[in-house]
Design an enzyme around this catalytic site. Structure first.
Site, PDB file in Angstrom:
ATOM      1  CE1 TYR A 136       8.808  -0.130  -5.860  1.00 59.04           C
ATOM      2  CE2 TYR A 136       8.575   1.736  -7.330  1.00 59.04           C
ATOM      3  CZ  TYR A 136       8.955   0.430  -7.108  1.00 59.04           C
ATOM      4  OH  TYR A 136       9.475  -0.305  -8.137  1.00 59.04           O
ATOM      5  CE  LYS A 164       5.985  -1.767  -7.348  1.00 59.34           C
ATOM      6  NZ  LYS A 164       6.291  -0.917  -8.527  1.00 59.34           N
TER       7      LYS A 164
END
Length: 308
Positions: A136, A164
């Protein structure tokens, strides 16, 4: 189950009862709506899932409930957001033991690790599990940027498979693609940049407002990937005021309130979070009600063939 890292992955909200316990019937109701809309993966215990407020037992229960609800149709991922490498490894192994299909992994929390420390943290977790991992990358909220040089070191970990992308810099997708080709899948992670991310080559989306509006979110993804840009853009422009609720410090409360209005959630949050009140509550309700009043008629998007 193989995680393909394509399609829409809701960062699903955690449902609570009035007594601050897990509301599994409501959680499962929402998840069934997501499945019907055409999501291709699920993330539990993310920021929207109030990760830091959940106990180990609650995470295990949410994994179990998710697996029972989706069967073998889509992968279920657990988010890992911890302060120590030791605890992150323990959480990853717990997720694998209880049947999760993959992980979303944040950098170390609270302590702003150096690039070297962050890379070693990611490697240690990746080497401690066989589960596929999506990193992330969100320096805006978590103050650590996963750079191209860091990814170059992490590419040796075969189970680190996706990113992400939440840097808010849409050109970062092109930089990663130029450097690594298809080595890392990219999922757009900011609702207000979802269409832009897809047009720049993102393979999927990790979305927030999908929790309340799953059909519209999946439709945008499918239309964009099929090259039907004008149709996607029309829905996306309608969606923008709602999407801006996702880039707000009270995004959890905002999105849970939207779920109430679409009939698939409740406002209950876990303290120290509290329900919206006063002027801000009125503002959010107006956004939701105005959007519902102009909600677009969607094309038959579920059978759209995605361009390779």
């Amino acid at each position: 189950m193989k995680v393909t890292w394509t399609g829409v992955y809701p960062a699903i909200t955690t449902k609570f009862t009035d007594n601050d316990e897990l509301d599994l019937p409501l959680f499962e109701k929402n998840l069934k709506f997501q499945l019907e809309a055409g999501i291709e993966g699920l993330i539990i215990g993310g920021t929207l899932g109030e990760a830091t407020a959940l106990t180990d037992e609650e995470k295990k229960t949410l994994i179990k409930s998710s697996l029972e609800t989706v069967g073998h149709t889509i992968p279920v991922l657990l988010n890992i957001a911890e302060q120590t490498t030791k605890e992150a490894i323990r959480q990853a192994q717990m997720a694998e033991e209880h049947g999760a299909h993959g992980l979303m992994l944040l950098p170390p929390m609270r302590y702003k690790a150096t690039d070297y420390e962050t890379v070693e943290y990611f490697k240690a977790v990746a080497n401690a599990t066989s589960l596929p991992i999506m990193l992330y990358n969100n320096p805006v909220d978590y103050k650590i940027l996963i750079t191209i040089d860091m990814l170059d070191e992490l590419k040796e970990c075969s189970n680190i498979q996706a990113i992400k992308e939440s840097t808010r810099d849409i050109t970062n997708i092109t930089r990663v693609k130029n450097k690594f080709g298809d080595r890392f899948k990219i999922l757009g992670g900011v609702d207000t940049l979802a269409l832009e991310a897809l047009l720049m080559g993102a393979d999927g989306l990790v979305a927030g407002l999908v929790c309340a509006f799953p059909e519209e979110t999946v439709a945008i993804y499918k239309l964009a990937k099929a090259g039907r840009i004008e149709e996607a853009l029309k829905i996306y422009r309608w969606f923008m005021p709602l999407s801006e609720l996702d880039i707000d410090p009270q995004l959890v409360q905002n999105i849970k309130l939207a779920e109430v209005y679409t009939g698939i959630g409740s406002e209950n949050v876990r303290a120290p979070r509290l329900k919206l009140r006063g002027k801000r509550r009125e503002e959010v309700i107006k956004v939701i009600e105005d959007s519902l009043a102009t909600r677009p008629t969607l094309p038959e998007y579920k059978e759209i063939e995605i361009l390779s």
